[in-house]
Motif scaffolding. Structure first.
Motif, PDB file in Angstrom:
ATOM      1  N   VAL A   1      78.032  99.888 116.464  1.00 51.90           N
ATOM      2  CA  VAL A   1      78.989 100.555 115.973  1.00 51.90           C
ATOM      3  C   VAL A   1      79.924  99.609 115.182  1.00 51.90           C
ATOM      4  CG1 VAL A   1      80.953 102.504 116.172  1.00 51.90           C
ATOM      5  CG2 VAL A   1      78.817 102.396 117.784  1.00 51.90           C
ATOM      6  N   ARG A   2      80.477  99.649 114.038  1.00 50.55           N
ATOM      7  CA  ARG A   2      81.603  98.866 113.376  1.00 50.55           C
ATOM      8  C   ARG A   2      82.435  99.870 112.860  1.00 50.55           C
ATOM      9  NH1 ARG A   2      81.229  93.803 109.277  1.00 50.55           N
ATOM     10  NH2 ARG A   2      83.305  93.453 109.114  1.00 50.55           N
ATOM     11  N   LEU A   3      83.574  99.903 113.328  1.00 56.15           N
ATOM     12  CA  LEU A   3      84.488 100.745 112.776  1.00 56.15           C
ATOM     13  C   LEU A   3      85.745  99.741 112.136  1.00 56.15           C
ATOM     14  CD1 LEU A   3      85.554 103.014 116.035  1.00 56.15           C
ATOM     15  CD2 LEU A   3      84.193 103.378 113.993  1.00 56.15           C
ATOM     16  N   TYR A   4      86.149 100.189 110.928  1.00 56.35           N
ATOM     17  CA  TYR A   4      86.981  99.599 110.018  1.00 56.35           C
ATOM     18  C   TYR A   4      88.511  99.810 110.797  1.00 56.35           C
ATOM     19  CZ  TYR A   4      82.813  99.614 107.147  1.00 56.35           C
ATOM     20  OH  TYR A   4      81.473  99.482 106.348  1.00 56.35           O
ATOM     21  N   ARG A   5      89.334  99.450 110.048  1.00 60.85           N
ATOM     22  CA  ARG A   5      90.772  99.495 110.644  1.00 60.85           C
ATOM     23  C   ARG A   5      91.297 100.841 110.744  1.00 60.85           C
ATOM     24  NH1 ARG A   5      94.860  95.695 107.186  1.00 60.85           N
ATOM     25  NH2 ARG A   5      93.521  96.499 105.494  1.00 60.85           N
ATOM     26  N   ASN A   6      91.466 101.524 111.682  1.00 61.44           N
ATOM     27  CA  ASN A   6      91.827 102.769 112.063  1.00 61.44           C
ATOM     28  C   ASN A   6      90.926 103.770 111.967  1.00 61.44           C
ATOM     29  OD1 ASN A   6      94.834 102.264 112.355  1.00 61.44           O
ATOM     30  ND2 ASN A   6      95.160 102.247 110.214  1.00 61.44           N
ATOM     31  N   GLY A   7      89.786 103.364 111.944  1.00 57.69           N
ATOM     32  CA  GLY A   7      88.617 104.139 111.946  1.00 57.69           C
ATOM     33  C   GLY A   7      88.322 104.941 113.185  1.00 57.69           C
TER      34      GLY A   7
ATOM     35  N   GLY B   1      87.021  92.125 117.440  1.00 60.08           N
ATOM     36  CA  GLY B   1      88.125  92.916 117.241  1.00 60.08           C
ATOM     37  C   GLY B   1      88.647  93.639 118.570  1.00 60.08           C
ATOM     38  N   GLU B   2      89.606  94.652 118.175  1.00 61.91           N
ATOM     39  CA  GLU B   2      89.968  95.426 119.304  1.00 61.91           C
ATOM     40  C   GLU B   2      90.349  96.907 118.817  1.00 61.91           C
ATOM     41  OE1 GLU B   2      93.969  93.979 119.922  1.00 61.91           O
ATOM     42  OE2 GLU B   2      94.900  94.628 118.226  1.00 61.91           O
ATOM     43  N   GLY B   3      90.428  97.727 120.211  1.00 63.48           N
ATOM     44  CA  GLY B   3      90.724  99.089 119.441  1.00 63.48           C
ATOM     45  C   GLY B   3      90.912  99.924 120.923  1.00 63.48           C
ATOM     46  N   ARG B   4      90.652 101.212 120.820  1.00 64.27           N
ATOM     47  CA  ARG B   4      91.196 102.181 122.040  1.00 64.27           C
ATOM     48  C   ARG B   4      89.896 103.051 122.386  1.00 64.27           C
ATOM     49  NH1 ARG B   4      96.272 102.623 123.797  1.00 64.27           N
ATOM     50  NH2 ARG B   4      96.755 104.270 125.369  1.00 64.27           N
TER      51      ARG B   4
ATOM     52  N   LYS C   1      93.179 100.189 125.656  1.00 68.00           N
ATOM     53  CA  LYS C   1      92.695  99.256 124.441  1.00 68.00           C
ATOM     54  C   LYS C   1      91.643  98.289 125.191  1.00 68.00           C
ATOM     55  CE  LYS C   1      96.999  98.865 121.637  1.00 68.00           C
ATOM     56  NZ  LYS C   1      98.242  98.043 121.236  1.00 68.00           N
ATOM     57  N   VAL C   2      90.783  98.079 124.321  1.00 68.69           N
ATOM     58  CA  VAL C   2      89.672  96.966 124.709  1.00 68.69           C
ATOM     59  C   VAL C   2      89.608  96.229 123.634  1.00 68.69           C
ATOM     60  CG1 VAL C   2      88.316  98.848 125.783  1.00 68.69           C
ATOM     61  CG2 VAL C   2      88.247  98.373 123.302  1.00 68.69           C
ATOM     62  N   ARG C   3      89.271  94.803 124.031  1.00 70.53           N
ATOM     63  CA  ARG C   3      89.159  93.692 123.078  1.00 70.53           C
ATOM     64  C   ARG C   3      87.632  92.863 123.412  1.00 70.53           C
ATOM     65  NH1 ARG C   3      92.264  92.354 127.826  1.00 70.53           N
ATOM     66  NH2 ARG C   3      91.401  90.780 128.995  1.00 70.53           N
ATOM     67  N   LYS C   4      87.511  91.979 122.856  1.00 69.30           N
ATOM     68  CA  LYS C   4      86.112  91.284 122.765  1.00 69.30           C
ATOM     69  C   LYS C   4      85.849  90.648 124.078  1.00 69.30           C
ATOM     70  CE  LYS C   4      84.491  87.063 121.023  1.00 69.30           C
ATOM     71  NZ  LYS C   4      84.562  85.737 119.804  1.00 69.30           N
ATOM     72  N   GLY C   5      84.548  91.152 124.334  1.00 69.98           N
ATOM     73  CA  GLY C   5      83.979  90.404 125.466  1.00 69.98           C
ATOM     74  C   GLY C   5      84.259  91.588 126.808  1.00 69.98           C
ATOM     75  N   GLN C   6      84.877  92.693 126.760  1.00 69.64           N
ATOM     76  CA  GLN C   6      85.057  93.514 127.611  1.00 69.64           C
ATOM     77  C   GLN C   6      83.906  94.511 127.535  1.00 69.64           C
ATOM     78  OE1 GLN C   6      89.210  94.997 127.030  1.00 69.64           O
ATOM     79  NE2 GLN C   6      89.826  93.994 129.096  1.00 69.64           N
TER      80      GLN C   6
ATOM     81  N   GLU D   1      86.358 106.505 120.127  1.00 71.41           N
ATOM     82  CA  GLU D   1      86.913 105.128 120.194  1.00 71.41           C
ATOM     83  C   GLU D   1      87.470 104.968 118.695  1.00 71.41           C
ATOM     84  OE1 GLU D   1      83.436 106.021 120.342  1.00 71.41           O
ATOM     85  OE2 GLU D   1      82.794 104.972 122.029  1.00 71.41           O
ATOM     86  N   GLN D   2      88.537 104.262 118.506  1.00 67.96           N
ATOM     87  CA  GLN D   2      89.303 104.188 117.615  1.00 67.96           C
ATOM     88  C   GLN D   2      89.421 102.727 117.268  1.00 67.96           C
ATOM     89  OE1 GLN D   2      92.959 106.232 117.111  1.00 67.96           O
ATOM     90  NE2 GLN D   2      93.368 105.865 115.036  1.00 67.96           N
ATOM     91  N   ALA D   3      89.558 101.955 116.196  1.00 71.05           N
ATOM     92  CA  ALA D   3      89.869 100.468 115.735  1.00 71.05           C
ATOM     93  C   ALA D   3      91.405 100.523 115.646  1.00 71.05           C
ATOM     94  CB  ALA D   3      89.130 100.231 114.490  1.00 71.05           C
ATOM     95  N   GLY D   4      91.654  99.068 115.905  1.00 69.24           N
ATOM     96  CA  GLY D   4      92.987  99.048 115.858  1.00 69.24           C
ATOM     97  C   GLY D   4      93.613  98.940 114.315  1.00 69.24           C
ATOM     98  N   GLU D   5      94.846  98.824 114.368  1.00 68.81           N
ATOM     99  CA  GLU D   5      95.649  98.469 112.897  1.00 68.81           C
ATOM    100  C   GLU D   5      95.414  97.297 112.360  1.00 68.81           C
ATOM    101  OE1 GLU D   5      99.612  99.918 113.192  1.00 68.81           O
ATOM    102  OE2 GLU D   5      99.138 101.969 113.901  1.00 68.81           O
ATOM    103  N   GLU D   6      95.208  96.559 112.958  1.00 71.29           N
ATOM    104  CA  GLU D   6      95.328  94.788 112.608  1.00 71.29           C
ATOM    105  C   GLU D   6      93.863  94.659 112.199  1.00 71.29           C
ATOM    106  OE1 GLU D   6      98.183  93.490 111.765  1.00 71.29           O
ATOM    107  OE2 GLU D   6      99.213  95.058 112.540  1.00 71.29           O
ATOM    108  N   GLU D   7      92.808  95.117 112.830  1.00 76.98           N
ATOM    109  CA  GLU D   7      91.460  94.396 112.420  1.00 76.98           C
ATOM    110  C   GLU D   7      90.506  95.756 112.983  1.00 76.98           C
ATOM    111  OE1 GLU D   7      90.140  91.385 114.892  1.00 76.98           O
ATOM    112  OE2 GLU D   7      91.845  91.755 116.377  1.00 76.98           O
ATOM    113  N   GLY D   8      89.390  95.598 112.833  1.00 79.34           N
ATOM    114  CA  GLY D   8      88.458  96.597 113.204  1.00 79.34           C
ATOM    115  C   GLY D   8      87.968  96.550 114.520  1.00 79.34           C
TER     116      GLY D   8
END
Length: 496
Positions: free
Chosen positions: A367-373, A392-395, A410-415, A427-434
């Motif tokens: 899965v690849r979510l773009y910003r806010n996707g 990236g990061e997201g929720r 929120k989750v980040r790389k490696g988790q 799942e939702q991507a963050g505002e700054e990056e996907g």
């Protein structure tokens, strides 16, 4: 008539008893999934090697016990070789970064890669014969690789950057006849323990079993010394004496001693000075990988596979496990199964697209979510799933059957986040990056149900009465917004 009937009855009772035992074992495992709270997990243990790093998650975590799996993240330096190893648990590997080659040692399969045999020289002396081995498989970033249980494999990084891979071991798989303890058997080297949390108790029992009381006869002391000599290393060959190995492989004792690797301090990932020399054709596939042209690479890959099938037909060989496809690139944008230009894309690998997964009973989703996707609320119908964040990061939000939110962070790389079967997740991507992640699933044909799709498939009157909605609200609920599960908030607001 009675004798065949009794035989059939006995067989039926045996199968029923086996099914009951399997069901009970499965029931005991599923009891681990009564989770009121889910945590984002990071590696608990690390093993540094000469040419890389091995990180593992504690398999005693309640979330991993629920899913019945264990995980390993390996980082292999350029020219690094991960030594041949095997596990009673099937493995599914996702390549996060880099490229390399992988070799499987499949029992009963021929060594189809070979160098020309040398002939006698004019002086009558015979030159060393060329090497031969089983097929070598190339892989790259985005590939999912299936490793059957009990099959030794090795991995080599021939690229210019570190090779990073995340591996899932399905310890609860029916192919694992031992127990839920993750085990990795190394054929050589002197590897360090990768899952110390589950092996401390076993090592304690082993020391107790091999301890001898004071005053025993000298014969027992000699036996103890031989036992200690045979267990200096940590590979499976370390448990055999060098004398026995020399007899078994018909080789010199010095060679046998090296096979045992008692004092090798390089651990499980070793450096190959000058690069690895193997028989492996370099064709257009690798050239396209180096150019990073994903669309043309897919076409080249399909052409190469068709060419191999054609060659096998010419040679009269059947499509067997010896030549089975064990990898598929699920990060290739051209391969997306679901796509929204504003929200993101999703690709799936299961036993329909990669038939070997039918034997592993595993599948994967990229899965690849773009910003806010947003990947709208959904659940896995017939599988537990493990979400690993690549970049990236997201929720991530997860809800159980009581309607309680068991995870909303929120989750980040490696988790890593475990999502039990039927728990609803979004799942939702963050505002700054996907947000980019891979999902391992404990079923080779894992099915997903989307809340949005269920609402559209339900009659309007049912929705009106179930939620106390007016007709206008029902129409808006069923017909507004995106048709697919990938959503972008701005496009949703514009549709209203």
């Amino acid at each position: 008539m009675s004798k065949p009937f009794l035989s059939l009855l006995s067989l039926s009772l045996l199968l029923f008893a086996s099914a009951c035992l399997a069901t009970r074992s499965e029931f005991d495992r599923l009891n681990q999934c009564q989770l009121d709270n889910i945590n984002a997990l990071e590696p608990d243990h690390r093993v540094e090697s000469e040419a890389g790093l091995t990180e593992t998650w504690n398999p005693n975590n309640p979330e991993l016990k629920c899913a019945g799996v264990s995980l390993i993240r390996r980082t292999i330096d350029p020219n690094g070789l991960h030594l041949p190893s095997f596990s009673p648990s099937p493995q599914l590997i996702f390549i996060i970064q880099g490229k390399g080659v992988l070799g499987l040692s499949l029992p009963g399969c021929p060594e189809t890669y070979e160098e020309p045999r040398s002939s006698q020289s004019r002086q009558g002396s015979r030159q060393p014969q060329g090497d031969s081995h089983q097929k070598i498989r190339r892989f790259r970033k985005g590939d999912i690789i299936a490793i059957p249980s009990g099959i030794p494999y090795w991995t080599y990084n021939h690229g210019d950057e570190p090779l990073v891979a995340i591996s899932l071991l399905d310890t609860s798989n029916i192919a694992n006849q031992l127990d839920s303890t993750p085990r990795v058997f190394y054929l050589g080297g002197n590897p360090e323990t990768e899952f110390p949390e589950t092996q401390e108790e076993q090592q304690g029992r082993h020391r107790q079993k091999h301890s001898y009381p004071v005053g025993r006869r000298s014969g027992h002391h000699q036996q103890q010394e031989e036992s200690e000599e045979q267990n200096e290393g940590n590979s499976v060959l370390s448990g055999f004496s060098s004398e026995f190995l020399a007899q078994t492989f018909n080789t010199e004792e010095d060679t046998a001693k090296r096979l045992r690797s008692p004092r090798d301090e390089r651990s499980q990932i070793v450096r190959v000075e000058g690069g690895l020399r193997i028989i492996n054709p370099k064709g257009k596939e690798e050239e396209e990988e180096e150019k990073e042209q994903s669309h043309s690479h897919r076409e080249e890959e399909e052409e190469e596979e068709e060419k191999q099938r054609s060659e096998r037909r010419k040679n009269g060989l059947e499509e067997t496990i010896c030549s089975a496809k064990i990898r598929e690139n699920i990060a290739d944008a051209a391969r997306a199964d679901l796509y929204n230009p504003r929200a993101g894309r999703i690709s799936t690998a299961n036993s329909l697209t990669l038939p070997v997964l039918r034997y592993l009973r595993l599948s994967a989703e990229y899965v690849r979510l773009y910003r806010n996707g947003i990947y709208a609320p959904h659940w896995n119908i017939n599988a537990n799933s493990l979400l690993y964040v690549i970049r990236g990061e997201g929720r991530v939000r997860i809800v159980n059957c009581q309607g309680n939110t068991v995870f909303d962070n929120k989750v980040r790389k490696g988790q890593l986040v475990v999502v039990p079967q039927n728990f609803v997740v979004a799942e939702q991507a963050g505002e700054e990056e996907g947000l980019e992640y891979v999902v391992f699933k404990t079923n080779d044909r894992a099915a997903v149900s989307h809340v949005q799709q269920v609402l559209r498939a339900t009659p309007a009157e049912v929705l009106a009465n179930a939620f106390g909605l007016r007709q206008r609200q029902v129409t808006e609920l069923k017909l507004s917004g995106n048709r697919g599960p990938l959503v972008h908030p701005q496009s949703q607001s514009q549709s209203h």
